[in-house]
Design a protein around this motif. Structure first.
Motif, short mmCIF file in Angstrom:
data_model
loop_
_atom_site.label_atom_id
_atom_site.label_comp_id
_atom_site.label_asym_id
_atom_site.label_seq_id
_atom_site.Cartn_x
_atom_site.Cartn_y
_atom_site.Cartn_z
N SER A 80 36.44 45.85 26.61
CA SER A 80 37.25 45.67 27.80
C SER A 80 36.35 45.64 29.03
O SER A 80 35.17 45.97 28.96
CB SER A 80 38.23 46.84 27.93
OG SER A 80 38.89 46.86 29.18
N LYS A 82 36.89 47.63 32.54
CA LYS A 82 37.74 48.60 33.23
C LYS A 82 37.52 48.46 34.73
O LYS A 82 36.43 48.73 35.23
CB LYS A 82 37.42 50.02 32.76
CG LYS A 82 38.32 51.09 33.38
CD LYS A 82 38.02 52.47 32.80
CE LYS A 82 38.92 53.55 33.39
NZ LYS A 82 38.66 54.87 32.78
N HIS A 99 42.74 47.93 32.63
CA HIS A 99 41.85 47.36 31.63
C HIS A 99 42.16 45.88 31.42
O HIS A 99 43.33 45.49 31.28
CB HIS A 99 42.02 48.07 30.29
CG HIS A 99 41.25 49.35 30.16
ND1 HIS A 99 39.89 49.36 29.91
CD2 HIS A 99 41.64 50.64 30.24
CE1 HIS A 99 39.48 50.63 29.84
NE2 HIS A 99 40.53 51.42 30.04
N HIS A 134 43.91 49.90 24.63
CA HIS A 134 43.85 50.68 25.88
C HIS A 134 43.50 52.13 25.57
O HIS A 134 42.59 52.71 26.16
CB HIS A 134 45.19 50.58 26.61
CG HIS A 134 45.24 51.32 27.91
ND1 HIS A 134 45.47 52.68 28.01
CD2 HIS A 134 45.08 50.88 29.19
CE1 HIS A 134 45.45 53.05 29.27
NE2 HIS A 134 45.22 51.98 30.01
N CYS A 137 39.93 52.58 24.12
CA CYS A 137 38.89 52.56 25.17
C CYS A 137 38.86 53.88 25.93
O CYS A 137 37.79 54.44 26.19
CB CYS A 137 39.16 51.41 26.13
SG CYS A 137 38.72 49.79 25.49
N TYR A 261 33.23 49.82 27.15
CA TYR A 261 33.71 48.80 28.08
C TYR A 261 32.72 48.68 29.24
O TYR A 261 31.90 49.58 29.47
CB TYR A 261 35.10 49.15 28.62
CG TYR A 261 35.24 50.57 29.12
CD1 TYR A 261 34.73 50.97 30.36
CD2 TYR A 261 35.88 51.53 28.34
CE1 TYR A 261 34.85 52.28 30.81
CE2 TYR A 261 36.01 52.85 28.78
CZ TYR A 261 35.49 53.21 30.01
OH TYR A 261 35.61 54.52 30.45
#
Length: 510
Positions: A80, A82, A99, A134, A137, A261
């Motif tokens: 991801s 962020k 995200h 989500h 992460c 991320y």
């Protein structure tokens, strides 16, 4: 007349990606040779440390072991981006974030869950509503386990990497597997033919090297496409306002947690990337020199890193924002930074380089008589791709409701927003984005990418009344997502734990 002798000017990630793409396609063709010419005294910029999931398919197609890649290039997994503080702190709280995930539900589930999220006016983050990634992460988990085969995962992922080591890995692969020749020398002059095409390259040793086709990977210098062939540059500094970066490598202690991320933290005149590798962080303070002085930028970066550290050396990089009017001219194609540069947001540089090199290789000219038609095709496709990437990058800025500086206010000024993006945003005020809004195979970012940014940044779409069957389908989808959440939390290891095991034992080969 056949095109047999191909030269790539410049190494680094762009040059060696091109060498592998072309080598894979052309190495078995009789009489064809590929030579990469690289200056021995020009170090690579080496800050392109983020990728997107498409790079997995590329590396697998080159026959590169994922285990070798992870071990040799200081790789960490990226699931991801962020985005922190991209929205107003007074309204959304200090440290507000969303995200842009890589793992997405099916198109059908995505449409249903998005419609339900809008109708319910939910306070839950949009990404949390539609994807189990989500929570993965936020918990610092890896996207796969040690027994998962190479290039496969429980969740979609890309990588963070050491750019210099990545270029070395690609170089070794291109030379050993595809027979690409490597010539260390400096190109001092480019000779043009009467028709404006490139005839030859003159080196610092006064060698006159003739090739049939040339690929310019010489970075911002654009030695061939710009300096020799005078292809104009389209300046986009009136649309994308950041134009400088301070970059630094920050050592980390052994055993430190590694976020799975990229961290992108906004400040009053730009944003900061923070990428964690196993033993260091790559940090870049991206800003607009029209809205912040260089001295203020250094002070802000000091503050972000916890205070001034005399052992850390900041490197200042000017960023020329825009792209070439043509990417292919006569017998020359530009790739990488020679093609253009937008900014580091969303890892677009490696993405566009990989995309362009693959597109070139899959329809490479066999004869010189094919050059004109393929030039037109390439320029159209790449021009469309670049314009769509500009829309997506600008989206992050123009949706922000920050009003703490002229920088953010100016990013919402309609004069800085491309018409194509304005039209999409107007459409999406009254209807949720759908697949048909992205109708070309040359879209680089698709529906789900836009959904994560739009609704992560609280974009207002007028919700439609949900039909009972749609509401029930959404509730079923949410229950399934919760089951997947629980499954992944129990199965997936912490990020660093997986990396340590890969370095010790390796992943299963496919």
């Amino acid at each position: 007349m056949n095109i047999n002798k191909i030269a790539i000017i410049g190494g680094g990630t762009a040059g060696w990606l091109a060498a592998n793409h072309l080598g894979k396609v052309l190495c078995k063709q009789a009489g064809v040779s590929i030579t990469l010419i690289e200056s021995p005294d020009i170090p690579p910029i080496g800050v392109g440390e983020g990728t997107v999931p498409d790079i997995k398919k590329t590396l697998a197609s080159f026959g590169i072991s994922e285990t070798d890649f992870i071990r040799q290039c200081d790789v960490t997994f990226k699931q991801s981006i962020k985005f922190v503080n991209w929205m107003d702190k007074e309204t959304h709280g200090k440290g507000n974030f969303y995200h842009h995930l890589f793992d997405v539900p099916s198109r059908e589930d995505s449409e249903v869950l998005t419609a339900h999220w809008l109708a319910e006016n939910s306070d839950a983050p949009f990404a949390q509503q539609v994807s189990a990634q989500h929570q993965v992460c936020e918990q610092g988990k890896a996207p796969k386990g040690i027994t998962t085969p190479e290039y496969q995962g429980e969740l979609a992922y890309a990588y963070h990497l050491n750019a210099a080591k990545f270029a070395h890995l690609l170089a070794d692969n291109a030379q050993t597997k595809y027979g690409v020749k490597h010539h260390l020398t400096h190109v001092s002059r480019v000779n043009l033919a009467d028709d404006g095409s490139i005839r030859s390259l003159v080196t610092s040793e006064d060698d006159d090297l003739e090739f049939d086709f040339y690929i310019d990977c010489s970075g911002f210098e654009s030695l061939l496409i710009s300096k020799a062939m005078n292809v104009p540059f389209i300046d986009l500094s009136d649309k994308l306002l950041v134009n400088r970066a301070l970059v630094v490598q920050v050592p980390t202690y052994e055993g430190a947690d590694i976020p799975p991320y990229t961290l992108a933290t906004a400040h009053k005149a730009g944003w900061i990337w923070d990428i964690a590798l196993p033993t260091r962080r790559g940090v870049g303070f991206v800003y607009s020199s029209n809205h912040m002085t260089d001295e203020e930028a250094e002070t802000k970066l000091d503050y972000y890193l916890g205070g001034k550290d005399p052992k850390l050396v900041y490197k200042k990089l000017p960023m020329k924002i825009g792209y070439r009017e043509k990417f292919w001219h006569k017998n020359c194609v530009a790739l990488g930074l020679a093609q253009g540069f937008l900014e580091p947001l969303e890892a677009t540089s490696i993405l566009l380089t990989d995309f362009s090199a693959s597109f070139l290789a899959n329809r490479f000219p066999v004869k010189k008589s094919e050059l004109a038609v393929l030039e037109k095709r390439f320029n159209y496709a790449m021009g469309y791709a670049w314009e769509r990437v500009i829309d997506f990058v600008k989206l992050h800025y123009c949706l922000s409701d920050r009003h703490d500086s002229h920088f953010w206010n100016e990013n919402r000024d309609l004069s800085t927003i491309p018409n194509s993006l304005q039209e999409k945003l107007k459409l999406w005020e009254s209807s949720v984005p759908i697949t048909d809004d992205f109708f070309s195979q040359f879209e680089v970012f698709y529906l789900e990418n836009f959904l994560f940014v739009l609704y992560g940044m609280k974009f207002k779409t007028k919700p439609l009344a949900l039909l009972p069957e749609v509401r029930e389908s959404a509730l079923v989808g949410l229950r399934k997502r919760e089951e997947v959440n629980n499954y992944l939390q129990s199965k997936l290891p912490k990020h660093r734990e997986l990396l340590d095991k890969i370095n010790r034992y390796g992943l299963q080969s496919v």
